[in-house]
Design a protein around this motif. Structure first.
Motif, short mmCIF file in Angstrom:
data_model
loop_
_atom_site.label_atom_id
_atom_site.label_comp_id
_atom_site.label_asym_id
_atom_site.label_seq_id
_atom_site.Cartn_x
_atom_site.Cartn_y
_atom_site.Cartn_z
N LYS A 119 0.83 -1.21 0.00
CA LYS A 119 0.00 0.00 0.00
C LYS A 119 0.86 1.25 0.00
N THR A 155 -11.14 3.06 -7.24
CA THR A 155 -10.75 3.90 -6.12
C THR A 155 -9.30 4.34 -6.29
N PRO A 156 -9.02 5.65 -6.22
CA PRO A 156 -7.63 6.10 -6.37
C PRO A 156 -6.78 5.67 -5.18
N ALA A 157 -5.48 5.56 -5.41
CA ALA A 157 -4.55 5.24 -4.34
C ALA A 157 -4.63 6.33 -3.28
N ALA A 158 -4.63 5.95 -2.02
CA ALA A 158 -4.84 6.90 -0.94
C ALA A 158 -3.54 7.40 -0.33
N PHE A 159 -3.54 8.69 0.03
CA PHE A 159 -2.43 9.27 0.78
C PHE A 159 -2.58 8.84 2.24
N VAL A 160 -1.48 8.39 2.84
CA VAL A 160 -1.46 8.04 4.26
C VAL A 160 -0.40 8.92 4.91
N PRO A 163 -5.32 3.26 -10.13
CA PRO A 163 -6.43 3.08 -9.20
C PRO A 163 -6.68 1.58 -8.96
N GLU A 184 1.92 7.30 -3.47
CA GLU A 184 0.60 6.97 -4.01
C GLU A 184 0.37 7.66 -5.35
N LYS A 185 1.10 8.76 -5.62
CA LYS A 185 0.96 9.46 -6.90
C LYS A 185 1.54 8.59 -8.00
N THR A 242 2.78 7.30 3.14
CA THR A 242 3.06 7.01 1.73
C THR A 242 4.12 7.92 1.13
#
Length: 84
Positions: A16, A58-63, A53, A48-49, A44
């Motif tokens: 992830k 669902t787009p990759a999420a910033f954590v 998806p 994630e950029k 991240t």
């Protein structure tokens, strides 16, 4: 990875794209797991950029990074993207 690295500081990136740093506590080859001790999460960090998806769109999420330190975290080998 050799057990000679036990006790070494390790940087691990999960599938992830979350980076963790901690001390290598154990490697269980039969269970395909890696355990880290005194672990911090750096989030991240922009990884994630550019990630595609998920299958559902669902787009990759910033954590974000976390200030918390975990005594131990156990990672399954199939959840590890990079380890050094």
């Amino acid at each position: 990875m050799s057990n000679a690295l036990l006790g070494a500081r390790i940087s691990l990136v999960s599938k992830k794209n979350i980076r963790y740093e901690g001390v290598l506590y154990s490697i269980n080859e039969s269970d395909a797991t890696v355990a880290l001790q005194n672990v911090r999460s750096f989030g991240t960090e922009g990884r994630e950029k550019g990630e595609p998806p998920a299958a559902d769109g669902t787009p990759a999420a910033f954590v974000p990074p976390s200030d918390a330190q975990h005594a131990y975290l156990l990672f399954r080998g199939c959840d590890i993207k990079d380890l050094h």
